[in-house]
Design a protein around this motif. Structure first.
Motif, PDB file in Angstrom:
ATOM      1  N   LEU A 150       0.746  -1.097   0.164  1.00 55.16           N
ATOM      2  CA  LEU A 150       0.082  -0.107  -0.045  1.00 55.16           C
ATOM      3  C   LEU A 150       0.944   1.311  -0.051  1.00 55.16           C
ATOM      4  N   SER A 153       2.424   1.495  -3.355  1.00 54.90           N
ATOM      5  CA  SER A 153       1.782   2.058  -4.484  1.00 54.90           C
ATOM      6  C   SER A 153       1.094   3.528  -4.367  1.00 54.90           C
ATOM      7  N   TYR A 154       1.157   4.078  -2.928  1.00 57.82           N
ATOM      8  CA  TYR A 154       0.938   5.462  -2.659  1.00 57.82           C
ATOM      9  C   TYR A 154       2.129   6.297  -3.126  1.00 57.82           C
ATOM     10  N   CYS A 191      -7.113  10.471  -2.419  1.00 58.21           N
ATOM     11  CA  CYS A 191      -6.795   9.176  -3.224  1.00 58.21           C
ATOM     12  C   CYS A 191      -7.657   7.959  -2.577  1.00 58.21           C
ATOM     13  N   PHE A 193      -7.734   3.428  -2.375  1.00 61.35           N
ATOM     14  CA  PHE A 193      -6.968   2.373  -2.483  1.00 61.35           C
ATOM     15  C   PHE A 193      -7.675   1.013  -2.562  1.00 61.35           C
ATOM     16  N   SER A 205      -1.509  -4.111  -4.407  1.00 62.57           N
ATOM     17  CA  SER A 205      -1.926  -2.876  -3.878  1.00 62.57           C
ATOM     18  C   SER A 205      -1.801  -1.879  -4.971  1.00 62.57           C
ATOM     19  N   CYS A 207      -3.222   2.128  -5.700  1.00 61.65           N
ATOM     20  CA  CYS A 207      -3.462   3.519  -5.044  1.00 61.65           C
ATOM     21  C   CYS A 207      -4.041   4.482  -6.488  1.00 61.65           C
TER      22      CYS A 207
END
Length: 230
Positions: A150, A153-154, A191, A193, A205, A207
């Protein structure tokens, strides 16, 4: 528009590798040759291939007309007329995955293996680390990679790469949604997720600034790629 694609590296026989190499850039071919292990070279090949497949399939662009660019932070995009198409790839273990969108986006896949919780203590936010260590011991490794993917991906969606410290934002995995709190969210506010288990050993993951993230990843075969790109 947002779509997700994935391909398993086991799909690449020696014959397939030779066919697919004809469809990628000379720069990518040269990069493939630098890897010591065959599996790493295949991941390198499929990284560009799956991006080309996604762009060609979703935007109806011929492979020979695809020319990738990168911004000042080395984030890849495809310039088209008066807009840009953003894409992102990731590979780990048996999988190569890709996200394509007209909004900022990021994707990360990781093979679940033995986790180094010292990394979490050093680089995660305090809230993330406390949440991780509060998990049941048998679940802690999987939760580590849930958080890790996560966060990756962010960072990819944000676009600033390693200039964005891992502890400058905090991911909260709730029972009904995943959210982020950040010290500086100017690049990526509001954003969304999503997270998938592409198989029992790999977590993906996503984002995105779009909230209509697909419920699953479209799995691609070598024949799908050849039919689309040749």
């Amino acid at each position: 528009m947002i779509n997700l694609y994935g391909i398993n590296i086991s799909a690449c026989t020696d014959d397939n590798i030779n066919l697919l190499k004809r469809l990628i850039s000379d720069e990518r071919k040269a990069k493939m040759e630098k890897f010591l292990f065959k599996e790493d070279s295949i991941r390198c090949l499929l990284g560009e291939i799956i991006a080309r497949y996604a762009i060609s399939k979703d935007l109806n662009i011929k492979n020979e007309d695809i020319s990738f660019k990168t911004d000042s932070f080395n984030k890849p995009y495809l310039p088209i007329a008066d807009k840009s198409v953003l894409y992102n790839i990731s590979h780990s273990g048996e999988w190569v995955v890709c996200i394509i969108s007209d909004k900022p986006c990021g994707i990360d896949v990781e093979l679940i293996k033995q986790a180094d919780f010292g990394i979490a203590k050093r680089f995660f936010s305090q809230n993330e680390y406390e949440s991780l260590m509060s998990q049941p011991e048998h679940y802690r490794t999987r939760y580590f990679f849930m958080l890790w993917t996560l966060k990756e991906s962010y960072i990819k969606a944000d676009g600033r790469g390693l200039s964005l410290p891992l502890d400058s934002f905090s991911i909260n995995i709730g029972s009904d949604r995943i959210c982020v709190s950040a010290k500086d969210n100017n690049n990526l506010s509001n954003c969304f997720f999503s997270q998938f288990e592409i198989d029992n050993s790999h977590i993906v993951s996503v984002c995105s600034k779009e909230d209509n993230i697909p419920d699953n990843i479209c799995l691609v075969t070598v024949q799908d790629i050849l039919n689309t790109l040749r």
